[in-house]
Design an enzyme around this catalytic site. Structure first.
Site, PDB file in Angstrom:
ATOM      1  N   GLY A  16       0.809  -1.370  -0.074  1.00 11.89           N
ATOM      2  CA  GLY A  16      -0.135   0.064   0.136  1.00 11.89           C
ATOM      3  C   GLY A  16       0.742   1.230  -0.009  1.00 11.89           C
ATOM      4  N   THR A  29      17.793   7.875  -3.680  1.00  5.56           N
ATOM      5  CA  THR A  29      18.648   8.216  -5.084  1.00  5.56           C
ATOM      6  C   THR A  29      19.684   9.291  -4.710  1.00  5.56           C
ATOM      7  OG1 THR A  29      16.261   8.007  -5.963  1.00  5.56           O
ATOM      8  CG2 THR A  29      18.040   9.324  -7.240  1.00  5.56           C
ATOM      9  N   ARG A  77       0.577  -5.043  -5.712  1.00  7.22           N
ATOM     10  CA  ARG A  77       0.939  -6.331  -5.044  1.00  7.22           C
ATOM     11  C   ARG A  77       1.022  -7.172  -6.170  1.00  7.22           C
ATOM     12  NH1 ARG A  77      -0.678  -4.752   0.212  1.00  7.22           N
ATOM     13  NH2 ARG A  77      -2.183  -2.907   0.224  1.00  7.22           N
ATOM     14  N   ASP A 108       5.687  -5.114   5.680  1.00  9.18           N
ATOM     15  CA  ASP A 108       6.033  -6.547   6.208  1.00  9.18           C
ATOM     16  C   ASP A 108       6.175  -7.554   5.115  1.00  9.18           C
ATOM     17  OD1 ASP A 108       3.376  -6.407   6.988  1.00  9.18           O
ATOM     18  OD2 ASP A 108       3.695  -8.535   7.208  1.00  9.18           O
ATOM     19  N   GLY A 109       4.949  -7.423   4.167  1.00  9.26           N
ATOM     20  CA  GLY A 109       4.849  -8.470   3.162  1.00  9.26           C
ATOM     21  C   GLY A 109       5.943  -8.174   2.069  1.00  9.26           C
ATOM     22  N   THR A 131       4.264   2.263   5.624  1.00  7.72           N
ATOM     23  CA  THR A 131       2.887   2.112   5.976  1.00  7.72           C
ATOM     24  C   THR A 131       2.050   2.915   6.733  1.00  7.72           C
ATOM     25  OG1 THR A 131       1.449   0.368   6.589  1.00  7.72           O
ATOM     26  CG2 THR A 131       3.588   0.052   7.180  1.00  7.72           C
ATOM     27  N   ASP A 133      -0.040   2.098   8.874  1.00  9.70           N
ATOM     28  CA  ASP A 133      -0.620   1.298  10.053  1.00  9.70           C
ATOM     29  C   ASP A 133       0.442   1.249  11.026  1.00  9.70           C
ATOM     30  OD1 ASP A 133      -2.666   1.055   8.456  1.00  9.70           O
ATOM     31  OD2 ASP A 133      -2.204  -1.121   7.744  1.00  9.70           O
ATOM     32  N   ASP A 135       2.358  -1.105  11.941  1.00  7.42           N
ATOM     33  CA  ASP A 135       2.448  -2.141  12.651  1.00  7.42           C
ATOM     34  C   ASP A 135       3.694  -3.296  12.386  1.00  7.42           C
ATOM     35  OD1 ASP A 135       1.514  -2.460  10.034  1.00  7.42           O
ATOM     36  OD2 ASP A 135      -0.243  -3.442  10.358  1.00  7.42           O
ATOM     37  N   MET A 175      -8.769   4.123   9.694  1.00  9.68           N
ATOM     38  CA  MET A 175      -8.125   2.735   9.068  1.00  9.68           C
ATOM     39  C   MET A 175      -7.158   2.135  10.180  1.00  9.68           C
ATOM     40  SD  MET A 175      -6.908   3.505   5.227  1.00  9.68           S
ATOM     41  CE  MET A 175      -7.986   3.300   3.735  1.00  9.68           C
ATOM     42  N   GLY A 176      -6.393   1.399   9.781  1.00  9.33           N
ATOM     43  CA  GLY A 176      -5.425   0.675  10.591  1.00  9.33           C
ATOM     44  C   GLY A 176      -5.706  -0.772  10.770  1.00  9.33           C
ATOM     45  N   ARG A 177      -6.482  -1.359   9.859  1.00  6.67           N
ATOM     46  CA  ARG A 177      -6.590  -2.706  10.117  1.00  6.67           C
ATOM     47  C   ARG A 177      -6.948  -3.201  11.334  1.00  6.67           C
ATOM     48  NH1 ARG A 177      -2.894  -4.678   4.812  1.00  6.67           N
ATOM     49  NH2 ARG A 177      -1.446  -3.268   6.072  1.00  6.67           N
ATOM     50  N   ALA A 192     -11.803  13.154  21.164  1.00  3.76           N
ATOM     51  CA  ALA A 192     -13.013  12.462  20.943  1.00  3.76           C
ATOM     52  C   ALA A 192     -13.711  12.062  22.343  1.00  3.76           C
ATOM     53  CB  ALA A 192     -12.795  10.990  20.186  1.00  3.76           C
ATOM     54  N   ARG A 252     -24.513   9.617  13.463  1.00  3.58           N
ATOM     55  CA  ARG A 252     -24.129   9.632  12.117  1.00  3.58           C
ATOM     56  C   ARG A 252     -22.784   8.656  12.146  1.00  3.58           C
ATOM     57  NH1 ARG A 252     -28.522  11.757  11.716  1.00  3.58           N
ATOM     58  NH2 ARG A 252     -29.140  13.572  10.466  1.00  3.58           N
ATOM     59  N   HIS A 258      -9.811   6.099   2.442  1.00  2.00           N
ATOM     60  CA  HIS A 258      -8.504   6.239   1.761  1.00  2.00           C
ATOM     61  C   HIS A 258      -8.063   7.726   1.748  1.00  2.00           C
ATOM     62  CE1 HIS A 258      -9.082   2.447   0.383  1.00  2.00           C
ATOM     63  NE2 HIS A 258      -7.853   2.221   0.064  1.00  2.00           N
TER      64      HIS A 258
HETATM   65  P1  ATP Z   1       0.871  -3.236   3.530  1.00  2.00           P
HETATM   66  O1  ATP Z   1       1.506  -2.880   4.639  1.00  2.00           O
HETATM   67  O2  ATP Z   1       0.662  -1.816   2.682  1.00  2.00           O
HETATM   68  O3  ATP Z   1       0.034  -4.322   3.160  1.00  2.00           O
HETATM   69  P2  ATP Z   1       3.023  -4.985   2.391  1.00  2.00           P
HETATM   70  O4  ATP Z   1       4.215  -4.626   1.704  1.00  2.00           O
HETATM   71  O5  ATP Z   1       2.642  -5.607   3.418  1.00  2.00           O
HETATM   72  O6  ATP Z   1       2.377  -3.523   2.361  1.00  2.00           O
HETATM   73  P3  ATP Z   1       2.027  -7.150   0.815  1.00  2.00           P
HETATM   74  O7  ATP Z   1       0.771  -7.002  -0.121  1.00  2.00           O
HETATM   75  O8  ATP Z   1       1.720  -8.191   2.020  1.00  2.00           O
HETATM   76  O9  ATP Z   1       2.092  -5.760   1.331  1.00  2.00           O
HETATM   77  O10 ATP Z   1       3.093  -7.634   0.172  1.00  2.00           O
HETATM   78  C1  ATP Z   1       3.559  -6.755  -1.079  1.00  2.00           C
HETATM   79  C2  ATP Z   1       4.210  -7.777  -2.195  1.00  2.00           C
HETATM   80  O11 ATP Z   1       5.281  -8.503  -1.497  1.00  2.00           O
HETATM   81  C3  ATP Z   1       3.184  -8.861  -2.513  1.00  2.00           C
HETATM   82  O12 ATP Z   1       2.301  -8.353  -3.556  1.00  2.00           O
HETATM   83  C4  ATP Z   1       4.405  -9.937  -3.134  1.00  2.00           C
HETATM   84  O13 ATP Z   1       4.502  -9.556  -4.480  1.00  2.00           O
HETATM   85  C5  ATP Z   1       5.525  -9.740  -2.245  1.00  2.00           C
HETATM   86  N1  ATP Z   1       5.377 -10.984  -1.181  1.00  2.00           N
HETATM   87  C6  ATP Z   1       4.679 -10.755  -0.079  1.00  2.00           C
HETATM   88  N2  ATP Z   1       4.984 -12.102   0.663  1.00  2.00           N
HETATM   89  C7  ATP Z   1       5.868 -12.761  -0.175  1.00  2.00           C
HETATM   90  C8  ATP Z   1       6.443 -13.889  -0.034  1.00  2.00           C
HETATM   91  N3  ATP Z   1       6.436 -14.828   0.930  1.00  2.00           N
HETATM   92  N4  ATP Z   1       7.230 -14.335  -0.978  1.00  2.00           N
HETATM   93  C9  ATP Z   1       7.385 -13.715  -2.112  1.00  2.00           C
HETATM   94  N5  ATP Z   1       6.896 -12.487  -2.292  1.00  2.00           N
HETATM   95  C10 ATP Z   1       6.379 -12.094  -1.142  1.00  2.00           C
END
Ligand code: ATP
Length: 329
Positions: A16, A29, A77, A108-109, A131, A133, A135, A175-177, A192, A252, A258
């Site tokens: 995100g 850069t 993603r 983290d992903g 991010t 969040d 988190d 937000m914040g999941r 609040a 309300r 977003h």
């Molecule tokens: P956000 O916090 O906004 O969700 P994020 O980096 O955690 O950001 P993700 O969608 O979880 O977002 O991961 C981003 C991309 O990283 C994924 O679309 C994928 O391409 C790659 N990715 C995530 N996990 C793996 C994994 N275990 N192996 C390989 N690629 C991964």
């Protein structure tokens, strides 16, 4: 600084978008160019790495972006990157340009993907947490959080004008999941009356106390800040419950959505992004790999990708106590 023969790097944003990502791209850069390292920007994150969507970044290409929200490199993603074939294709594209280090700005992903890639191929990756969040383990701060919290406060200040003018209560969802950090901080900052977050569900008694004491007896207004992950259904569900019990009160719901991800980054996000961007390049130059740059006690730290994961940041009890002292009367 001992340089490890790094001559060319790439930078990308993934997951995100978050305000401050552009400030990080700029810092990465410029720090690279200052060290005579060539820079490629990869568009659309790992997808662009696989689809060969690279463009060289020069000093002037990243001029004026420090104040822009979103990411000039776009983000995505990418399912294909989770497959070996996808990562192999990405590796070939990096090798073709003699890229010998990559900076990934994301969540983290994205770092999981980077760690997986690094375990298979010989190109070092360094991560920068971006991010709203906030988190991610290993860092007390992620780029974008401060801007998001300020956006929520600005929006709620406006909603309060209507709440006061009409004597209404507003359930405002942030937000914040599953994390309540954004709702808690912004709720305190905008005054609040009640803050509902997943980590402290027992606060719902404060809502009933507020409704029964302040709303039912006196005609008054108020803001109930609700984290999107609060129980199932967030602000809508909790407002429904209150309306069913008190059909006469004017309530309300506003789901901020977003708008919280956009906007010009705050000074704090720009400064943190700049510090982290420069630290990432310094790391690559001395041969570091598989690490995320983080902040601990306001200082730059490096954390192994293997220790980085999504995690609930413990809620500071002082904040909960603070809220009770401020709102009880
Ligand atoms: P956000 O916090 O906004 O969700 P994020 O980096 O955690 O950001 P993700 O969608 O979880 O977002 O991961 C981003 C991309 O990283 C994924 O679309 C994928 O391409 C790659 N990715 C995530 N996990 C793996 C994994 N275990 N192996 C390989 N690629 C991964």
């Amino acid at each position: 600084m001992q340089k490890k023969g790094i001559k060319c790097i790439a930078v990308l944003t993934s997951g995100g978008d978050a305000p401050g990502m552009n400030a990080a791209i700029r810092a990465v850069t410029r720090a690279a160019l200052t060290n005579n390292v060539k820079v490629f920007g990869i568009n659309y994150g790992f997808q662009g790495m696989i689809e060969n969507d690279f463009s060289e970044l020069n000093y002037e290409d990243i001029g004026g972006i420090i104040s822009l929200g979103g990411t000039i490199l776009k983000t995505a993603r990418c399912k294909k990157f989770t497959t070996y074939e996808g990562r192999e294709k990405a590796y070939k594209n990096l090798k073709e340009r003699n890229i010998d280090g990559v900076v990934v700005i994301g969540g983290d992903g994205s770092f999981k993907g980077a760690a997986q890639f690094s375990s298979e191929f010989d190109i070092p990756f360094i991560g920068i947490p971006g991010t709203i969040d906030n988190d991610i383990t290993g860092t007390e701060y992620t780029i974008g959080f401060d801007t998001a919290i300020n956006t929520v406060v600005e929006a709620v200040d406006k909603i309060k004008d209507t709440a006061r003018s009409h004597g209404r209560i507003f359930f405002v969802e942030s937000m914040g999941r599953e994390a309540g950090l954004l709702a808690l901080g912004s709720g305190i900052a905008c005054g609040a009356e009640v803050i509902l977050i997943p980590e402290v569900p027992e606060q719902e008694k404060e809502l009933d106390r507020f409704i029964n004491k302040d709303i039912v007896n006196k005609k008054s207004s108020g803001i109930i800040m609700v984290a999107e992950g609060y129980k199932t259904g967030g602000a809508l569900k909790i407002a429904e419950r209150v309306k069913a019990q008190h059909p006469d009160i004017e309530a309300r719901v506003t789901i901020l959505g977003h708008i919280q991800r956009g906007g010009n980054p705050t000074a704090q996000d720009r400064i943190t992004a700049t510090r982290m961007g420069v630290a990432a390049i310094n790391g690559l130059l001395v041969g570091k790999k598989n690490i995320m740059i983080g902040l601990k006690n306001q200082n730059i730290v490096e954390i192994s990708f293997s220790l980085v994961k999504k995690a609930f940041r413990p809620i500071n009890k002082e904040f909960i106590d603070l809220q009770e002292v401020i709102t009880r009367h």
